[in-house]
Each structure stands twice: as structure tokens, then as C-alpha cells.
Design an enzyme around this catalytic site. Sequence first.
Site, PDB file in Angstrom:
ATOM      1  N   GLU A  40       0.860  -1.178   0.000  1.00  0.00           N
ATOM      2  CA  GLU A  40       0.000   0.000   0.000  1.00  0.00           C
ATOM      3  C   GLU A  40       0.902   1.235   0.000  1.00  0.00           C
ATOM      4  O   GLU A  40       2.017   1.216   0.514  1.00  0.00           O
ATOM      5  CB  GLU A  40      -0.849  -0.031   1.269  1.00  0.00           C
ATOM      6  CG  GLU A  40      -1.768   1.158   1.480  1.00  0.00           C
ATOM      7  CD  GLU A  40      -2.473   1.096   2.832  1.00  0.00           C
ATOM      8  OE1 GLU A  40      -3.605   1.580   2.931  1.00  0.00           O
ATOM      9  OE2 GLU A  40      -1.873   0.560   3.800  1.00  0.00           O
ATOM     10  N   LYS A 106      -9.635   0.082  -1.873  1.00  0.00           N
ATOM     11  CA  LYS A 106      -9.693  -0.417  -0.497  1.00  0.00           C
ATOM     12  C   LYS A 106     -11.084  -0.222   0.099  1.00  0.00           C
ATOM     13  O   LYS A 106     -11.637   0.875   0.079  1.00  0.00           O
ATOM     14  CB  LYS A 106      -8.647   0.330   0.340  1.00  0.00           C
ATOM     15  CG  LYS A 106      -8.524  -0.111   1.786  1.00  0.00           C
ATOM     16  CD  LYS A 106      -7.429   0.715   2.469  1.00  0.00           C
ATOM     17  CE  LYS A 106      -7.219   0.314   3.913  1.00  0.00           C
ATOM     18  NZ  LYS A 106      -6.170   1.163   4.546  1.00  0.00           N
ATOM     19  N   CYS A 142      -4.290  -3.693   3.533  1.00  0.00           N
ATOM     20  CA  CYS A 142      -4.012  -3.289   4.899  1.00  0.00           C
ATOM     21  C   CYS A 142      -5.148  -3.604   5.882  1.00  0.00           C
ATOM     22  O   CYS A 142      -5.351  -4.741   6.263  1.00  0.00           O
ATOM     23  CB  CYS A 142      -3.643  -1.814   4.918  1.00  0.00           C
ATOM     24  SG  CYS A 142      -2.669  -1.321   6.372  1.00  0.00           S
TER      25      CYS A 142
END
Length: 279
Positions: A40, A106, A142
Site C-alpha cells: 500500500e 480499499k 491493509c
Amino acid sequence: MRIALAQITTGTEPSSNLELVEEYTRRAAAEGARLVLFPESTMCRFGASLGRIAESLDGPWASGVRDIAAQAGVVVVAGMYTPSDDGRVANTLIATGPGVDAHYHKIHLYDAFGFAESRTVTPGFNPTTISVDGVTVGLTTCYDIRFPELYVELARRGAQLITVHASWGAGPGKLEQWTLLARARALDTTGFIAAVDQAYPGDEIAKTGPTGVGGSLVTSPTGEVLTAAGADPELLVFDVDLDQASQARDTIAVLHNRASLAQLGRPQFAQSGKAQSLG
């Protein structure tokens, strides 16, 4: 399938970070990797103005990643930021290379541990898979790793390998949580988890936001840590035995058992949004 996890430390200049993508992709391809994973925020680390650096998926930074992947003949997945209609940005993975042209926004934003990603980042909604040499690979970013339902859905869509691309926040116990969560998601899905983090950038930069702790790792379908990095920049190259995932799913039938429960009315993830086209 041979994969590579590029644990790097990125700065605030996208052009310099693109040079890292080129260097590590070249090294990974030389070692026979077919899939090269970057963290990321590969485009620009947290702590900078993301709105200033965000570019569209046909902009120069993404085009640079596309060119690097094409020249190396491998699939590259890297974190970047793209503009959003609401004035924020999307925290995006670009996936590009032979037969692959996709992206993932995301879904789960990092509004935790005193950080509010949602102030500047808009969430995505669609679980995303790609196909690399005929292998279905799920993409996550993440904080997603704390939400097992996303991983189960990706496995249900056929993913034998799920990648995690992180800029993990530092702090007491955080590295241990990162490792534990990767192992847990492997057990949830009876598949491989390849989790690549930013390297630890030092105490001063770490104070500016979630900027990585290192500890990139690959876990087996039964939750074993198969390979792991330390805190510093490192290229991990690993051969994933996909037959092991198939055997685990036959032996530990959690996905089958979950499907049986769904037939009794248990809610499922929305069916929309597999691989998304760039553009």
C-alpha cells in the site's frame, strides 16, 4: 507459482517510488517470479498530501507501472491513490501485466488507533480477483485484513492466494497482530496469504502516520508462516504450492460448511464486482 514480495520504504515523490518499482520488479523477474507484490502507498507514503499526488488509472504513474510490468513480463500489483468524485481520493491497487488489467479500491478504511483514513480517502465496495497464469488471486489492502468476511468471499470466488498490501501502523503489539491476522485469514480461507508491508522507515517518519513495520510474510493454508521479512527493505521470493490449498480445502472443509449454512439463510457478500477494468 513463484511470487515476490517487495518490502520497500517509499517517500513522498511518486517518481522516485516508481524507480523502486522498476528495480524490485526487475530483480523479482530475474529470479523467476510471475507475480510481484508491492505495499500500500507505493506511489506515496502516508503523511503527505494525497490529494496533491493522486492520479487517474491512465495517468503517468500508473502507466509507468504498466510499462514496467510489460517489459519484465510479469504481473505487478502496487498501491497508489486515484481521485474520487467527492473530493477525497481512493486507496487503490493497480494490477497489471500479461493478461491482467484491473484495480481494487480499499474497502475497509483505517479509522482506528487514533488515525482517520476516511477524512481523506473514500471507501471502495467491490471485492476483486485477478487471474495470473490461470490462478485466481484475491486483492486486499491493509486494514481489510481485520475483516474475515472479505477473505471468505474472495475464497468463495475461487481465490487460492489472497494478497494483502499494507502500510501497517507502528506501535506496541502491532507487528504481532499483523502476523496473527495473516495466519488467521489463511485459516479462514484454507488458502495462501501473501502479505507485503512497507519496511519500517525509522521513528521520526513512523510518527507521521501508518508507514510500515516490515514483517512481510507468506502463510500456508493451515496458518503456518512459510517465509517472513525483518524490518528493513527486502525482496522475498517464494514458490506457492497451489495443490496444498486444494488439499486443505478438501481436508478442512470450512468453505463447504459455510456454504451449507448459507443455504439455511445466512447472509452472503454482494455478488457484484469481480475484476475491474482500468480506465
